[in-house]
Design a protein around this motif. Structure first.
Motif, PDB file in Angstrom:
ATOM      1  N   GLY C  34     -18.779  32.451 -28.412  1.00 22.01           N
ATOM      2  CA  GLY C  34     -17.182  32.545 -28.182  1.00 22.01           C
ATOM      3  C   GLY C  34     -16.608  31.395 -28.027  1.00 22.01           C
ATOM      4  N   ALA C  35     -17.462  30.273 -27.260  1.00 21.38           N
ATOM      5  CA  ALA C  35     -16.679  29.118 -26.662  1.00 21.38           C
ATOM      6  C   ALA C  35     -16.797  28.167 -28.277  1.00 21.38           C
ATOM      7  N   LEU C  36     -17.663  28.481 -28.892  1.00 19.77           N
ATOM      8  CA  LEU C  36     -17.544  27.769 -30.322  1.00 19.77           C
ATOM      9  C   LEU C  36     -16.597  28.408 -31.253  1.00 19.77           C
ATOM     10  N   PHE C  37     -16.480  29.621 -31.411  1.00 21.57           N
ATOM     11  CA  PHE C  37     -15.350  30.043 -31.940  1.00 21.57           C
ATOM     12  C   PHE C  37     -13.978  29.762 -31.667  1.00 21.57           C
ATOM     13  N   SER C  38     -13.638  29.693 -30.330  1.00 21.92           N
ATOM     14  CA  SER C  38     -12.602  29.241 -29.637  1.00 21.92           C
ATOM     15  C   SER C  38     -12.338  27.784 -30.307  1.00 21.92           C
ATOM     16  N   ALA C  39     -13.434  27.035 -30.199  1.00 25.02           N
ATOM     17  CA  ALA C  39     -13.366  25.432 -30.602  1.00 25.02           C
ATOM     18  C   ALA C  39     -12.719  25.362 -32.069  1.00 25.02           C
ATOM     19  N   TYR C  40     -13.226  26.397 -33.002  1.00 21.41           N
ATOM     20  CA  TYR C  40     -12.956  26.409 -34.260  1.00 21.41           C
ATOM     21  C   TYR C  40     -11.260  26.827 -34.334  1.00 21.41           C
ATOM     22  N   VAL C  41     -10.856  28.053 -33.676  1.00 18.75           N
ATOM     23  CA  VAL C  41      -9.699  28.289 -33.682  1.00 18.75           C
ATOM     24  C   VAL C  41      -8.502  27.204 -33.427  1.00 18.75           C
ATOM     25  N   LEU C  42      -9.183  26.517 -32.167  1.00 15.55           N
ATOM     26  CA  LEU C  42      -8.130  25.482 -31.498  1.00 15.55           C
ATOM     27  C   LEU C  42      -7.956  24.154 -32.466  1.00 15.55           C
ATOM     28  N   LEU C  43      -9.240  23.866 -32.989  1.00 10.17           N
ATOM     29  CA  LEU C  43      -9.312  22.724 -33.876  1.00 10.17           C
ATOM     30  C   LEU C  43      -8.419  22.876 -35.317  1.00 10.17           C
TER      31      LEU C  43
END
Lengths: 130, 633, 382
Positions: C34-43
């Motif tokens: 989930g944290a990595l997916f969030s990073a994907y969205v944010l970036l």
């Protein structure tokens, strides 16, 4: 899954269910892939395409969690739905906050109006401090 | 996954080989690679106490530098000059300069000490001591379980922790030295810093996170699955509840940091730009040679998503210990046990949505800041409820002033100071002024040093008789207590004043650059002589603190062999199950499966006529009928 | 001593220990991904136009991998059901099928998908002039047309909604030319082929070759400065590239897409021959592969294969799929352990316990499958 199911149950009900879910998963993959190849992003707009793809993924994920991970038999449907639903809501909320704080923040090239609560007076009329 | 299944295989082995007696266990399997939760708890305890000392020695070095900038450190300096890492050579001939040249701490050495002091104290000392050590030793005993749910996972957890400790320790001696980007490792600095210390830090953190995750899974599964018959949720001692919530915080908050660590490791090893924005300058006149497009804020979000629950990981086990000790030594039930449990759960949940109050200065919009300010204020309510319940429990109690109880009682006001001084930091308008000043340092050290650490000392004095069958010396315990209390306040109280005066954190000369003496032309804003002179006072306090801890260390080791013997298994006359077994508890903990009939704090109950002022949880009360007992169990 | 409920369910919780443990473990895994997916969205939301270089994915390979991972998810349930029915042979059959599917997934990813990317390069240019020199003069207008279609595809459609076509927002010099590096020319004018380092022809491009310091010729290239530590100080304005430490005056490059429609083509930049049609250049509209052009180093602002350092998109892609692949690898190891003779003995001694282990493995495996169900659309399609 609790052990009170008879072997008959597995043969008659559960194995067909596995094939059904497998079919749903493969169909979902093909649908998403075909939709992308047909260019739904251009036709529907990017946001709608995202919603479509994510919905298909959520359906697939639910099928896996519900049948393959046999949560259907482990805990009540209501509990799963509430847990999954609140997880999704929590995640979306968190993303709004993090992405929101990023977007709202002052970026080069964008005007920062965070502190502009009061209408700015004309700089010419402001008396000079010195 | 793998270990989960293997742990079950190991149980089989136990059934076959060790079903009767344990004399055939070799020294290795009994004390080193043990799967017994009590041995693992003690291993964690010893390891974390060692690192508590290491972290303290680091801060003593830093305090010396702040009080007397650029003077050789006595005793430590010459040693460090010999053994400590050297700077990376820049002279072309590969000649390196020691970071501790002539026994002085250079700026980069100071940064390394600062970063590693924070890392060691948080991740290698207090979390392992509060959560892993006491949790491992006490939780299975308190819920009447024979061991942890997955004994081999438990062992793996300890050895992952051990490996993490090794990596962190080794990083001091590699070229360039340890991590120096602060314990928060903010990018881009941490991504671009040229020495390898940061990479070691990240690898070490991965191992520590893995250890914590395995531990957290194990604790939750144990508390859910292995409660003794009759041990319902609301008959669990509050310490078990605290560990339960702490385990959930670790389980859900640590993985985002692991993800962030993986990304920072990618930044450092594979030259990616997760945290590096386009056109970032590291030094000189050229932008960095990276693709750019990353976000430094992403690191802060992920770090503080762990970081804030981590604060509660540090404090909740401490509150659990204090609750046990307060109830036991006031001979009264805890006031509002259910209220406290409820507050604990609310606290656990809310701690996940307050993280950005560490980031008010990142330029976030006022709407987002308002949200986090509100949640931060809301989370203070359950914290205050916990503290108030503990104070209420003292009311009209007949308090026994022994060492553990004194530490526990001192915890309450100290934690209170720490908590209340946090409120100005939770409001974004005051935080803008106080951010990154010594006020912040004073605030969180009041929470974790006289707060958590006092509670952990209390726990050591309290459970020491269970582990060894001997008490620690009361006299020297009280010397330790009064010394610690006085010196703690001498150290941290002046920091509030320094912070208000505007002294920033992380200055390797203790603020001398910004002092009035060095800036005679500046009319306002420079640090006055009074503020600067507090540095020496704090340093003296820190060294006094060090002296007092020697008393504790000597007392601890001396008492293992020579302490006063306890004549019963229950020297504190406590109700909880860990005192109802032999001392020290055998492999498997209980001679027979305990059954629980009562809540955890049945002290001074006027209805109980068993000739004692307490009713053990597994004591079927005489006046109860047999049917009642069965129904209760 | 025996841990209670290690094989039987605890009545009030309805769980045996292993199941409680694995669900908790999966909860933490959800937070990790989930944290990595969030990073994907944010970036991705924060990316400047033209820097989110997706559209380079091989979608067919991705779809194929999705299908076999889904199939493996179904087969592992079948294996567990067979054990419930006390059918050891059926169990082995389905379990082996799962292992083979999982193994195929990894083989496709690690021996085809990733290496194909590591040997693909993007070139961007220092100025618009140097870019148009290559696109218009050397490769010709027809190539430019083909290339602009590719640019349309590879720039993030998310940015399209915010304004005009994202490709139009990017300057010509920042529009990458993609292709393969065939070789390079050193300061003496000698040609070198880019080959394998340490016997690894594919992987070498991204990692091994890049960090292989044996090939560095410090003395010959005076344009590279070195600091006192012997580390290269990058040339002013030159971004980090695969050949950063080497004595390279020009690269020999084969554009991946496009056509070659001139019989003879030469352009020059100083002393370096800029482009040279090779002997088989006469075939009009043939695939661009095999036709090479030469690009001077001073015209290149950035040269990068599709490795993690290429862009934040590829960084996210490799991190997410790499972590996922490690989970697949872990799952394979556990499943192989369950197929060893030692596991047969566990089964004969305590079938319930063994079946539980298979169930736990299955739960983990379904989770790995779930992660991929989300990874496929966000990395390959959207």
């Amino acid at each position: 899954m609790s052990d009170d199911h008879s072997p008959e149950y597995y043969k008659k009900k559960f194995i067909p269910l596995i094939y059904l879910v497998g079919g749903i998963l493969i169909a979902g993959t093909i649908i998403t892939f075909a939709a992308d190849k047909m260019g739904i992003a251009e036709r529907w707009g990017f946001v709608n395409a995202t919603i479509f793809a994510m919905s298909v993924a959520v359906v697939k994920a639910s099928a896996v969690i519900y049948i393959f991970m046999h949560l259907k038999w482990d805990i009540k449907l209501k509990t799963i739905s509430i847990t999954l639903g609140s997880t999704v809501i929590f995640f979306i909320g968190m993303m709004c906050l993090t992405v929101g704080s990023e977007i709202d923040s002052n970026k080069p090239g964008h005007e920062d109006n965070t502190w502009n609560h009061v209408e700015q007076s004309d700089p010419k009329t402001v008396p000079d401090d010195k | 996954m793998e270990t989960t299944t293997q742990s079950e295989a190991e149980h089989d082995g136990h059934n076959d080989d060790h079903g009767h007696g344990h004399a055939e266990q070799s020294f290795f399997t009994k004390y080193i690679f043990s799967t017994d939760h009590k041995v693992i708890g003690i291993q964690y305890g010893v390891g974390s106490l060692v690192f508590l000392l290491v972290g303290f020695i680091l801060i003593m070095g830093m305090r010396w530098q702040m009080a007397k900038p650029n003077t050789p450190v006595p005793v430590l300096g010459p040693i460090l000059e010999k053994v400590y890492a050297h700077e990376i050579a820049l002279d072309g001939q590969g000649k390196t300069v020691p970071i501790f040249k002539d026994g002085k701490i250079t700026a980069s050495g100071y940064n390394q000490f600062g970063a590693m002091h924070g890392t060691i104290m948080v991740f290698l000392a207090i979390v392992p001591l509060g959560f892993a050590a006491f949790g491992n030793y006490v939780v299975p005993l308190q819920i009447g379980a024979p061991d942890m749910c997955f004994p081999r996972v438990n062992m793996a957890s300890f050895w992952a922790f051990f490996a993490g400790c090794i990596v962190m320790t080794v990083s001091f001696f590699i070229p360039g030295g340890a991590a120096q980007a602060g314990w928060t490792s903010y990018s881009p600095l941490a991504s671009v810093i040229p020495t390898d210390g940061q990479t070691y830090w990240l690898v070490g953190m991965m191992l520590l996170i893995t250890s914590s995750l395995l531990g957290a899974v194990n604790f939750i599964a144990t508390i859910i699955q292995l409660r003794a018959p009759g041990m319902t949720w609301f008959r669990m001692p509050f310490f078990v509840w605290a560990q339960f919530v702490t385990a959930f915080l670790l389980l859900l908050a640590f993985p985002p940091l692991e993800a962030a660590g993986i990304m920072q490791l990618m930044d450092r090893v594979c030259d990616t730009s997760f945290f590096l924005p386009s056109g970032v300058f590291a030094s000189g006149t050229e932008p960095m040679n990276v693709s750019g497009g990353g976000s430094p804020l992403l690191w802060q979000h992920l770090f503080w998503f762990l970081g804030h629950p981590e604060v509660y990981v540090l404090i909740l086990p401490a509150i659990g210990i204090v609750t046990e000790i307060v109830s036991n030594n006031t001979r009264r039930p805890i006031w509002g046990y259910r209220l406290m449990v409820g507050s604990l759960l609310v606290l656990g949940f809310l701690s996940f949505i307050v993280w950005a109050h560490h980031m008010y200065l990142t330029g976030m919009s006022s709407k987002v800041a308002t949200f986090f300010q509100t949640t931060t204020m809301i989370i203070s309510i359950p914290s205050v409820i916990l503290l108030t319940c503990l104070f209420m429990s003292l009311w009209r109690g007949s308090i026994r002033f022994n060492t553990p109880s004194m530490f526990a009682l001192a915890f309450l006001p100290m934690f209170g100071i720490g908590g209340l001084t946090g409120l100005p930091l939770g409001f974004n308008f005051t935080d803008l002024h106080l951010h990154d000043s010594y006020y912040v340092i004073a605030h969180f050290h009041y929470v974790v040093a006289p707060g958590s650490i006092f509670a952990l000392f209390a726990g050591i004095y309290y459970w020491f008789p269970k582990m060894t069958g001997r008490r620690m010396s009361e006299y020297w315990g009280k010397v330790h207590f009064w010394g610690s209390l006085i010196f703690m306040n001498i150290i941290f109280m002046p920091m509030f004043i320094q912070g208000f005066a505007g002294m920033s954190r992380r200055m390797s000369d203790g603020g001398a650059t910004y002092s009035m003496i060095n800036n005679p032309d500046v009319t306002s804003g420079a640090l006055t002589d009074q503020v600067m002179s507090l540095n020496s006072l704090i340093t003296m306090g820190a060294f006094g603190m060090g002296l007092v801890q020697i008393v504790f260390i000597v007392n601890f080791f001396w008492s293992i062999r020579n302490g006063e013997k306890t004549n019963s298994d229950n020297p504190w006359k406590a109700t909880t199950l860990e005192w109802q077994t032999p001392t020290p508890p055998p492999h498997g903990n209980f001679l027979e499966q305990p059954k629980t009939y009562h809540g955890p704090y049945e002290y001074s109950n006027p209805d109980v006529d068993n000739g004692k002022d307490f009713l053990a949880q597994n004591d079927p009360h005489k006046s109860m009928s047999e049917e009642q007992k069965e129904a209760e169990a | 001593m025996e841990i209670p409920y290690y094989d039987k369910e605890r009545p009030d919780t309805g769980l045996y220990n292993g199941k409680a443990g694995i669900w908790l473990f999966l909860a933490s895994e959800v937070m990790l991904f989930g944290a990595l997916f969030s990073a994907y969205v944010l970036l991705r939301v924060g990316a400047e136009p033209g820097t989110w270089s997706m559209g380079l994915m091989n979608q067919w390979v991705g779809a194929f991998n999705t299908l076999i991972l889904i199939a493996s998810s179904a087969t592992i349930v079948m294996a567990w059901v067979c054990l419930k029915l006390n059918d050891w042979k059926g169990f082995r059959k389905w379990k082996w099928a799962t292992v083979i599917f999982a193994f195929t997934f990894l083989v496709v990813k690690w021996s085809y998908e990733w290496p194909a990317k590591f040997t693909h390069y993007d070139v961007t240019f220092v100025t618009d002039q140097s870019a148009s020199k290559v696109y218009t003069d050397v490769l010709g207008p027809e190539f430019s047309e083909t290339q602009s279609e590719i640019w349309q595809k590879r720039f993030d459609p998310l940015k399209k909604d915010q304004g005009s076509n994202p490709a139009a927002q990017v300057k010509l010099k920042d529009k990458p030319l993609d292709g393969h590096i065939v070789g390079y020319i050193d300061s003496n004018g000698a040609e070198h082929k880019v080959g394998a380092a340490w016997g690894m022809p594919f992987w070498s491009h991204a990692f091994a070759w890049r960090h292989d310091r044996k090939n560095i010729e410090k003395e010959k290239d005076k344009s590279i400065r070195y600091d006192k530590d012997g580390r290269p100080v990058y040339k002013e304005g030159h971004f980090r590239d695969t050949f950063r430490d080497r004595d390279i005056k020009a690269i020999i490059f084969a554009p991946a897409h496009g056509t070659w429609d001139r019989n003879e083509k030469q352009a020059s930049s100083g002393a370096v021959k800029y482009a040279e049609a090779k002997h088989d250049a006469g075939h009009a509209h043939s695939d661009g592969h095999g036709h090479t052009i030469t690009i001077a180093r001073e015209d290149i602002s950035r040269l990068s294969s599709y490795e993690p350092a290429h862009s934040t998109f590829f960084a996210t892609y490799y991190t997410l799929t790499g972590l996922h692949a490690l989970h697949v690898l872990g799952g394979i190891l556990v499943m192989l352990y369950h197929l060893l003779p030692v596991s047969r003995r566990v089964y004969e001694k305590n079938p319930v316990q063994y079946t539980n282990r298979i169930e736990i493995t299955g739960l983990f495996w379904h989770f790995v499958d779930l992660v991929w169900i989300f990874l496929f659309p966000i990395l390959y399609l959207l």
